[in-house]
Design an enzyme around this catalytic site. Structure first.
Site, mmCIF file in Angstrom:
data_model
loop_
_atom_site.group_PDB
_atom_site.id
_atom_site.type_symbol
_atom_site.label_atom_id
_atom_site.label_comp_id
_atom_site.label_asym_id
_atom_site.label_seq_id
_atom_site.Cartn_x
_atom_site.Cartn_y
_atom_site.Cartn_z
ATOM 1 N N LYS A 125 16.038 32.981 -11.094
ATOM 2 C CA LYS A 125 15.746 31.851 -11.993
ATOM 3 C C LYS A 125 17.013 31.020 -12.101
ATOM 4 O O LYS A 125 18.123 31.538 -11.913
ATOM 5 C CB LYS A 125 15.355 32.366 -13.383
ATOM 6 C CG LYS A 125 14.609 31.347 -14.219
ATOM 7 C CD LYS A 125 13.145 31.276 -13.859
ATOM 8 C CE LYS A 125 12.458 30.126 -14.570
ATOM 9 N NZ LYS A 125 10.986 30.195 -14.406
ATOM 10 N N ASP A 165 9.980 24.434 -13.495
ATOM 11 C CA ASP A 165 9.713 25.173 -14.744
ATOM 12 C C ASP A 165 9.783 24.110 -15.841
ATOM 13 O O ASP A 165 9.617 22.912 -15.546
ATOM 14 C CB ASP A 165 10.744 26.294 -14.944
ATOM 15 C CG ASP A 165 10.374 27.243 -16.088
ATOM 16 O OD1 ASP A 165 9.431 28.023 -15.925
ATOM 17 O OD2 ASP A 165 11.019 27.182 -17.162
HETATM 18 P P1 NDP Z 1 6.561 21.726 -19.167
HETATM 19 O O1 NDP Z 1 7.949 21.223 -19.263
HETATM 20 O O2 NDP Z 1 5.592 21.020 -18.291
HETATM 21 O O3 NDP Z 1 5.917 21.812 -20.627
HETATM 22 C C1 NDP Z 1 6.481 22.584 -21.632
HETATM 23 C C2 NDP Z 1 5.670 22.409 -22.894
HETATM 24 O O4 NDP Z 1 6.147 23.306 -23.896
HETATM 25 C C3 NDP Z 1 5.774 21.022 -23.496
HETATM 26 O O5 NDP Z 1 4.589 20.732 -24.192
HETATM 27 C C4 NDP Z 1 6.962 21.181 -24.464
HETATM 28 O O6 NDP Z 1 6.956 20.254 -25.523
HETATM 29 C C5 NDP Z 1 6.722 22.567 -24.986
HETATM 30 N N1 NDP Z 1 7.997 23.197 -25.353
HETATM 31 C C6 NDP Z 1 9.042 23.483 -24.537
HETATM 32 N N2 NDP Z 1 10.047 24.036 -25.225
HETATM 33 C C7 NDP Z 1 9.627 24.080 -26.497
HETATM 34 C C8 NDP Z 1 10.216 24.550 -27.693
HETATM 35 N N3 NDP Z 1 11.455 25.089 -27.716
HETATM 36 N N4 NDP Z 1 9.479 24.459 -28.834
HETATM 37 C C9 NDP Z 1 8.224 23.932 -28.824
HETATM 38 N N5 NDP Z 1 7.619 23.461 -27.716
HETATM 39 C C10 NDP Z 1 8.313 23.549 -26.581
HETATM 40 O O7 NDP Z 1 6.697 23.276 -18.749
HETATM 41 P P2 NDP Z 1 5.628 24.205 -18.073
HETATM 42 O O8 NDP Z 1 4.270 23.882 -18.587
HETATM 43 O O9 NDP Z 1 5.885 24.221 -16.626
HETATM 44 O O10 NDP Z 1 6.075 25.639 -18.620
HETATM 45 C C11 NDP Z 1 5.583 26.187 -19.842
HETATM 46 C C12 NDP Z 1 5.831 27.669 -19.870
HETATM 47 O O11 NDP Z 1 5.174 28.290 -18.746
HETATM 48 C C13 NDP Z 1 7.283 28.111 -19.771
HETATM 49 O O12 NDP Z 1 7.472 29.312 -20.522
HETATM 50 C C14 NDP Z 1 7.454 28.415 -18.289
HETATM 51 O O13 NDP Z 1 8.518 29.302 -18.044
HETATM 52 C C15 NDP Z 1 6.116 29.062 -18.007
HETATM 53 N N6 NDP Z 1 5.722 29.069 -16.596
HETATM 54 C C16 NDP Z 1 5.637 27.914 -15.880
HETATM 55 C C17 NDP Z 1 5.239 27.947 -14.562
HETATM 56 C C18 NDP Z 1 5.018 26.712 -13.776
HETATM 57 O O14 NDP Z 1 4.468 26.824 -12.672
HETATM 58 N N7 NDP Z 1 5.352 25.546 -14.260
HETATM 59 C C19 NDP Z 1 4.998 29.230 -13.873
HETATM 60 C C20 NDP Z 1 5.018 30.372 -14.746
HETATM 61 C C21 NDP Z 1 5.410 30.275 -16.046
HETATM 62 P P3 NDP Z 1 8.064 19.054 -25.525
HETATM 63 O O15 NDP Z 1 7.668 18.171 -24.388
HETATM 64 O O16 NDP Z 1 7.924 18.435 -26.868
HETATM 65 O O17 NDP Z 1 9.386 19.726 -25.314
#
Ligand code: NDP
Length: 447
Positions: A125, A165
């Site tokens: 990562k 991510d």
């Molecule tokens: P994105 O950046 O596309 O979206 C993240 C989302 O989570 C946004 O809505 C964001 O809101 C919110 N968020 C992030 N940090 C916080 C926080 N500290 N408090 C509240 N809301 C938060 O990321 P992904 O959708 O790609 O990833 C989401 C999760 O899935 C993560 O845990 C990631 O590690 C996991 N994941 C992702 C994969 C992928 O293929 N993308 C694969 C496997 C796991 P805001 O915009 O307001 O920050």
């Protein structure tokens, strides 16, 4: 002192101030220790001690310039955790909360997740404390190019293959990969999550969310239930959350919420396709806030600075970030008779919340199993790049569904209770993921 306490005391001593990493290891160690202790060969070879020490961590400075000509310096990391079963593989995260501890927890989880997919991928990562929010496209481009100027030395199609991510989507991957290709002067699949116009796989963007719903469906079916007609509370509105919502709607479920760091929106009658399309454009293109959905549609209400866990549902899918679902949220869900929690994010459920779900008979699918669809399709992207071919959406989707079904079967195989009742998916995922990597490490001897 139990074996677990002893192990964790050593780990805490070696990794002070790394609470996220300690939490992720503790969850794994607690669930695998009885099984591990039964395997003399693993113990003798110190597999757990070796597996919790990354192969290496690369830390570097990323210097870039704002549109106004101000110089900025961020810190970046690549944690190459374990490559026993394949080249290092794992996403890059850009978020101000990124620390070495967060990336070590994510890299450690990635070892198990990648192993569970059945594909040849090791765990890694990386990321930076850079915040892409409120930056212009050009600023993001300069940051990505500067980051890759160092990172390119450490990655490659057979060495380490980063992906996206939180905060790293198509735009960032494109800038990063473009710079890699330029510096190396060769086109190889050294990153995944690319646009389909230059080597990306069909369905990669959708894969984590879709895969999470496929896993959920397998889990419900195994316990005599069905997804159709169920209400689902989803947190987040990023890549994972929106495509989980899309597949859930397609399967006839009712999506009740989406959220971002500003709060959550509730859809009085379940989210419809028009609202879903709006959310895709809002987040993907306009980089807007989720509250705008309440301004746009009747029957959509915004709750500022709140989590969605108090909304009545059958299933919860935390798809935002780590530790977003705590004991208080778990109690709200349990009071509302939630039957399953399927993690889209990595480690979104705190240990006390997971304990409450277990005590109350709520099925809990850990992210390393239920969100593995993203990295699985990344693995398929690597294969397509290596063969210089591209599979159709249908082909990739079929493979994704098969992989999620097989991951579910592996969890059932290693997580079934002796009384034949509910499956413990945490035990199943951890033991199954560990076994394959541990056997490879044993085979290689002492190194
Ligand atoms: P994105 O950046 O596309 O979206 C993240 C989302 O989570 C946004 O809505 C964001 O809101 C919110 N968020 C992030 N940090 C916080 C926080 N500290 N408090 C509240 N809301 C938060 O990321 P992904 O959708 O790609 O990833 C989401 C999760 O899935 C993560 O845990 C990631 O590690 C996991 N994941 C992702 C994969 C992928 O293929 N993308 C694969 C496997 C796991 P805001 O915009 O307001 O920050």
């Amino acid at each position: 002192m139990t074996e677990i306490d002893q192990f964790m005391a050593g780990l805490r001593k070696r990794n002070p101030n790394e609470s996220e990493f300690q939490q992720a290891v503790e969850e794994v160690v607690q669930s695998v220790m009885p099984w591990y202790l039964d395997h003399q060969d693993y113990r003798q070879s110190q597999i757990l001690e070796r597996l919790t020490e990354p192969d290496r961590i690369i830390i570097f400075r990323v210097t870039w310039e704002t549109d106004q000509g101000h110089v900025r310096a961020n810190r970046a990391w690549r944690v190459q955790f374990n490559n026993s079963i394949g080249p290092y593989k794992g996403g890059l995260r850009f978020h101000p909360t990124v620390t070495q501890s967060v990336l070590k927890f994510l890299g450690f989880e990635q070892i198990f997740k990648n192993s569970l997919t059945g594909l040849p991928m090791g765990g890694a990562k990386g990321g930076s404390n850079f915040n892409p929010r409120d930056k212009s496209d050009r600023e993001v481009m300069r940051f990505c190019q500067s980051m890759m100027t160092e990172l390119h030395r450490h990655i490659g199609e057979d060495v380490d293959v980063p992906a996206g991510d939180i905060g790293v989507g198509k735009r960032e991957i494109s800038y990063l990969f473009g710079q890699y290709t330029r510096l190396e002067n060769r086109w190889v699949g050294a990153m995944t999550g690319k646009d389909t116009s230059f080597g990306g796989s069909a369905i990669r963007t959708e894969a984590t969310g879709y895969g999470c719903v496929y896993f959920c469906e397998n889990m419900l079916n195994h316990h005599g239930e069905d997804l159709a007609g169920k209400s689902i509370v989803i947190s987040g509105s990023g890549n994972v959350a929106r495509y989980a919502a899309e597949k859930a709607i397609e399967k006839g479920a009712k999506v009740m919420t989406l959220s971002d760091s500003g709060g959550f929106v509730e859809f009085a009658h379940g989210m419809n396709r028009e609202q879903l399309e709006f959310a895709h454009v809002l987040k993907e293109e306009n980089r807007g806030r989720i509250s705008e959905m309440a301004e746009q549609f009747d029957g959509v209400k915004f709750y500022a600075d709140s989590d969605p866990w108090g909304v009545k549902c059958d299933i919860a899918m935390p798809c935002a970030t780590q530790n977003e679902l705590d004991a208080e949220g778990a109690r709200l869900l349990i009071n509302n008779k939630v039957m399953a929690v399927c993690e889209g994010a990595n480690m979104p459920t705190t240990a006390p919340a997971a304990g409450l779900f277990k005590k109350n008979g709520v099925l809990l699918a850990p992210g390393k199993a239920s969100n593995a669809g993203g990295v699985a399709v990344s693995g398929l992207e690597q294969s397509q790049n290596a063969m210089r071919i591209s599979w159709t959406r249908e082909e990739v989707n079929d493979r994704l569904q098969n992989i999620m079904r097989e991951i579910h079967e592996r969890c059932v195989e290693h997580g079934s209770a002796s009384d034949g009742q509910q499956v413990n998916y945490i035990n199943g995922a951890n033991i199954s993921g560990l076994k394959k990597v541990a056997d490879a490490m044993l085979g290689y001897g002492v190194m």
